[in-house]
Design a protein around this motif. Structure first.
Motif, mmCIF file in Angstrom:
data_model
loop_
_atom_site.group_PDB
_atom_site.id
_atom_site.type_symbol
_atom_site.label_atom_id
_atom_site.label_comp_id
_atom_site.label_asym_id
_atom_site.label_seq_id
_atom_site.Cartn_x
_atom_site.Cartn_y
_atom_site.Cartn_z
ATOM 1 N N ILE A 2 -2.813 -29.359 -1.528
ATOM 2 C CA ILE A 2 -2.324 -28.225 -0.752
ATOM 3 C C ILE A 2 -3.478 -27.441 -0.145
ATOM 4 C CG2 ILE A 2 -2.293 -26.676 -2.761
ATOM 5 C CD1 ILE A 2 0.331 -25.515 -1.622
ATOM 6 N N TYR A 3 -3.314 -27.050 1.107
ATOM 7 C CA TYR A 3 -4.153 -26.053 1.773
ATOM 8 C C TYR A 3 -3.448 -24.702 1.704
ATOM 9 C CZ TYR A 3 -7.731 -28.676 4.440
ATOM 10 O OH TYR A 3 -8.814 -29.410 4.828
ATOM 11 N N THR A 4 -4.219 -23.652 1.575
ATOM 12 C CA THR A 4 -3.666 -22.308 1.743
ATOM 13 C C THR A 4 -4.744 -21.418 2.336
ATOM 14 O OG1 THR A 4 -2.550 -20.455 0.647
ATOM 15 C CG2 THR A 4 -4.291 -21.578 -0.588
ATOM 16 N N TRP A 5 -4.342 -20.475 3.154
ATOM 17 C CA TRP A 5 -5.319 -19.555 3.732
ATOM 18 C C TRP A 5 -4.690 -18.182 3.923
ATOM 19 C CZ3 TRP A 5 -3.529 -23.954 5.857
ATOM 20 C CH2 TRP A 5 -2.692 -23.849 6.958
ATOM 21 N N TYR A 6 -5.565 -17.204 3.836
ATOM 22 C CA TYR A 6 -5.153 -15.812 3.946
ATOM 23 C C TYR A 6 -5.755 -15.235 5.221
ATOM 24 C CZ TYR A 6 -4.798 -10.804 2.989
ATOM 25 O OH TYR A 6 -4.532 -9.466 3.072
ATOM 26 N N SER A 7 -4.915 -14.628 6.059
ATOM 27 C CA SER A 7 -5.361 -14.075 7.336
ATOM 28 C C SER A 7 -5.705 -12.599 7.174
ATOM 29 C CB SER A 7 -4.265 -14.230 8.402
ATOM 30 O OG SER A 7 -3.965 -15.592 8.617
ATOM 31 N N PHE A 8 -6.993 -12.275 7.313
ATOM 32 C CA PHE A 8 -7.398 -10.870 7.354
ATOM 33 C C PHE A 8 -6.990 -10.233 8.673
ATOM 34 C CE2 PHE A 8 -10.268 -12.328 4.030
ATOM 35 C CZ PHE A 8 -10.189 -11.272 3.137
ATOM 36 N N LYS A 39 -10.010 -15.855 8.622
ATOM 37 C CA LYS A 39 -9.160 -16.429 7.581
ATOM 38 C C LYS A 39 -10.038 -16.984 6.462
ATOM 39 C CE LYS A 39 -5.476 -17.979 10.738
ATOM 40 N NZ LYS A 39 -6.133 -17.607 12.026
ATOM 41 N N LEU A 40 -9.602 -16.776 5.226
ATOM 42 C CA LEU A 40 -10.206 -17.435 4.070
ATOM 43 C C LEU A 40 -9.354 -18.643 3.715
ATOM 44 C CD1 LEU A 40 -11.298 -14.516 1.718
ATOM 45 C CD2 LEU A 40 -12.701 -15.856 3.299
ATOM 46 N N VAL A 41 -10.002 -19.784 3.479
ATOM 47 C CA VAL A 41 -9.305 -21.047 3.266
ATOM 48 C C VAL A 41 -9.609 -21.569 1.871
ATOM 49 C CG1 VAL A 41 -8.943 -23.386 4.139
ATOM 50 C CG2 VAL A 41 -9.564 -21.541 5.718
ATOM 51 N N GLY A 42 -8.610 -22.104 1.209
ATOM 52 C CA GLY A 42 -8.784 -22.744 -0.091
ATOM 53 C C GLY A 42 -7.858 -23.933 -0.213
ATOM 54 N N GLY A 90 -13.477 -22.238 2.129
ATOM 55 C CA GLY A 90 -14.106 -22.090 3.438
ATOM 56 C C GLY A 90 -13.660 -20.831 4.135
ATOM 57 N N ILE A 91 -14.142 -20.674 5.363
ATOM 58 C CA ILE A 91 -13.811 -19.511 6.168
ATOM 59 C C ILE A 91 -13.657 -19.924 7.625
ATOM 60 C CG2 ILE A 91 -16.264 -18.935 6.492
ATOM 61 C CD1 ILE A 91 -15.386 -15.961 6.502
ATOM 62 N N ASN A 92 -12.668 -19.343 8.283
ATOM 63 C CA ASN A 92 -12.497 -19.461 9.731
ATOM 64 C C ASN A 92 -12.863 -18.114 10.352
ATOM 65 O OD1 ASN A 92 -11.397 -21.894 9.032
ATOM 66 N ND2 ASN A 92 -9.411 -21.546 9.971
ATOM 67 N N TYR A 93 -13.817 -18.144 11.265
ATOM 68 C CA TYR A 93 -14.200 -16.916 11.958
ATOM 69 C C TYR A 93 -14.159 -17.185 13.457
ATOM 70 C CZ TYR A 93 -16.818 -12.825 13.496
ATOM 71 O OH TYR A 93 -17.196 -11.664 14.125
ATOM 72 N N ASN A 94 -13.131 -16.636 14.128
ATOM 73 C CA ASN A 94 -12.923 -16.882 15.555
ATOM 74 C C ASN A 94 -12.899 -18.387 15.826
ATOM 75 O OD1 ASN A 94 -12.733 -14.147 15.940
ATOM 76 N ND2 ASN A 94 -14.851 -13.904 16.617
ATOM 77 N N SER A 95 -13.841 -18.907 16.588
ATOM 78 C CA SER A 95 -13.820 -20.316 16.988
ATOM 79 C C SER A 95 -14.474 -21.247 15.974
ATOM 80 C CB SER A 95 -14.534 -20.489 18.338
ATOM 81 O OG SER A 95 -13.860 -19.787 19.353
ATOM 82 N N LEU A 96 -15.128 -20.698 14.964
ATOM 83 C CA LEU A 96 -15.904 -21.505 14.021
ATOM 84 C C LEU A 96 -15.209 -21.586 12.666
ATOM 85 C CD1 LEU A 96 -18.581 -23.031 13.427
ATOM 86 C CD2 LEU A 96 -19.514 -20.822 12.668
ATOM 87 N N SER A 97 -15.193 -22.776 12.101
ATOM 88 C CA SER A 97 -14.637 -22.986 10.769
ATOM 89 C C SER A 97 -15.637 -23.786 9.941
ATOM 90 C CB SER A 97 -13.307 -23.745 10.850
ATOM 91 O OG SER A 97 -12.812 -24.031 9.565
ATOM 92 N N VAL A 98 -15.930 -23.306 8.737
ATOM 93 C CA VAL A 98 -16.845 -23.987 7.824
ATOM 94 C C VAL A 98 -16.140 -24.144 6.483
ATOM 95 C CG1 VAL A 98 -19.085 -23.944 6.673
ATOM 96 C CG2 VAL A 98 -18.858 -23.004 8.984
#
Length: 345
Positions: free
Chosen positions: A256-262, A274-277, A292-300
């Motif tokens: 499962i993926y889950t992420w929280y949108s700040f 978004k924080l991703v786990g 991981g983290i999604n920040y605008n156009s970049l995801s790591v």
């Protein structure tokens, strides 16, 4: 000093080439997973993956891949593409000091077909053409036939290196199909979105042998992947699976993926954070954890494969934990409403 590797070890390593490369973050290496993904992306996207054991040492198993997808054939009424082109390249080093090397480069095209008046559903087809290269320097190896029991290896004894090619190149054809429901992820009108796909690697059964005048056709690799997404307040939850089968070898990943949108950048203004786990279980192999983290156009994102001897027979004394890093960059058009076909990309 030449590497001292037995013929049995060499044969075993060459047989392992029948196994295709595998990424734990399989949706982050989507063009490698399924060529149909190039018809799903709605914006130009760049993807990079790097994977290696934490204790690489002298026994390597290091893999990297980079891919890029570009939407084409824009439908002005829907503001969505009808197709997409892509390019993908990868490299792998494995064996003693990375003596076995695999590299490949592929071109990709995908096309999608909308279903229904609101284009809620879409079917995408993709095909991939490329070349793969295998390399190993057999002159750097020592063979059992050159071993003298009285004083060790004797380099004056002829070894069977002339029977092998140090390099082999082969064309590869891959293909895939995908179905997507609620691809614009409109959770106001629909309760969930879902996708399902099937892909075949080595569709042309390429010859991958190192033996001169020999023939060893690679078996086809069959992949099924799927998942669905639903939203609970600021949380998005996406259960998903990957099942692969190749020549009596079977693997299955489920998790499962889950992420929280700040802050969600719905209309192209402000920040999108978004924080991703995530967590998966690979059948009889490992537990996989991701953050991981999604920040605008970049995801790591970084993931960790926790392997254990618990999953193997008692004869196995050692297993290796693996680290994987993925980077994704989306070239967004901030002037229009963002329409993402999958939040993972």
């Amino acid at each position: 000093m030449k590497r001292i590797i037995s013929l049995i070890a060499i044969v075993g390593a060459l047989q392992s080439f029948g196994q295709e490369l595998q990424f734990s973050q399989f949706f982050s290496s989507s063009l490698y997973l399924n060529p149909a993904f190039s018809a799903i992306y709605v914006e130009p996207s760049l993807f990079v993956n790097y994977r290696r054991p934490l204790d690489n040492g002298i026994i390597y198993n290091e893999t990297s891949q980079i891919s890029m997808s570009l939407p084409v054939l824009m439908n002005e009424a829907e503001n969505l593409p009808r197709g997409g082109v892509g390019i993908m390249a990868y490299n792998n080093q494995s064996g003693y000091e990375g003596i076995f090397k695999i590299s490949g480069i592929f071109l990709n095209y995908g096309h999608n077909f909308s279903i229904g008046r609101l284009s809620t559903e879409v079917i995408a087809l993709g095909v991939q053409f490329g070349y793969e290269n295998y390399r190993v320097n057999f002159s750097d190896l020592r063979w059992g036939s050159s071993y003298n029991p009285y004083y060790g290896y004797d380099d004056s004894i002829t070894t069977p290196t002339s029977e092998f090619d140090d390099e082999t190149n082969h064309p590869i054809v891959n293909a895939g199909i995908m179905y997507y429901y609620n691809r614009q992820r409109n959770f106001t009108l629909y309760n969930y979105s879902a996708f399902s796909g099937f892909a075949i690697t080595n569709l042309n059964r390429p010859d991958k042998t190192f033996v001169k005048d020999g023939k060893a056709q690679a078996p086809m690799l069959f992949k099924y992947h799927g998942g669905f997404e639903f939203k609970v307040r600021k949380f998005n939850i996406l259960p998903n699976i990957l099942v692969q089968y190749q020549s009596q070898n079977f693997t299955a990943d489920g998790g499962i993926y889950t992420w929280y949108s700040f802050h969600e950048n719905t209309f192209g203004t402000g920040q999108d954070i978004k924080l991703v786990g995530g967590a998966w279980y690979r059948l009889r192999d490992s537990f996989i954890f991701l953050a991981g983290i999604n920040y605008n156009s970049l995801s790591v994102k970084a993931s960790y494969d926790l392997n254990s001897n618990l999953f193997y027979d008692y004869e196995v004394d050692y297993s290796r934990n693996t680290f994987e890093l993925s980077l994704q960059y989306v070239l967004r058009k901030e002037s229009r409403v963002r329409k993402i076909s999958n939040p993972l990309f």
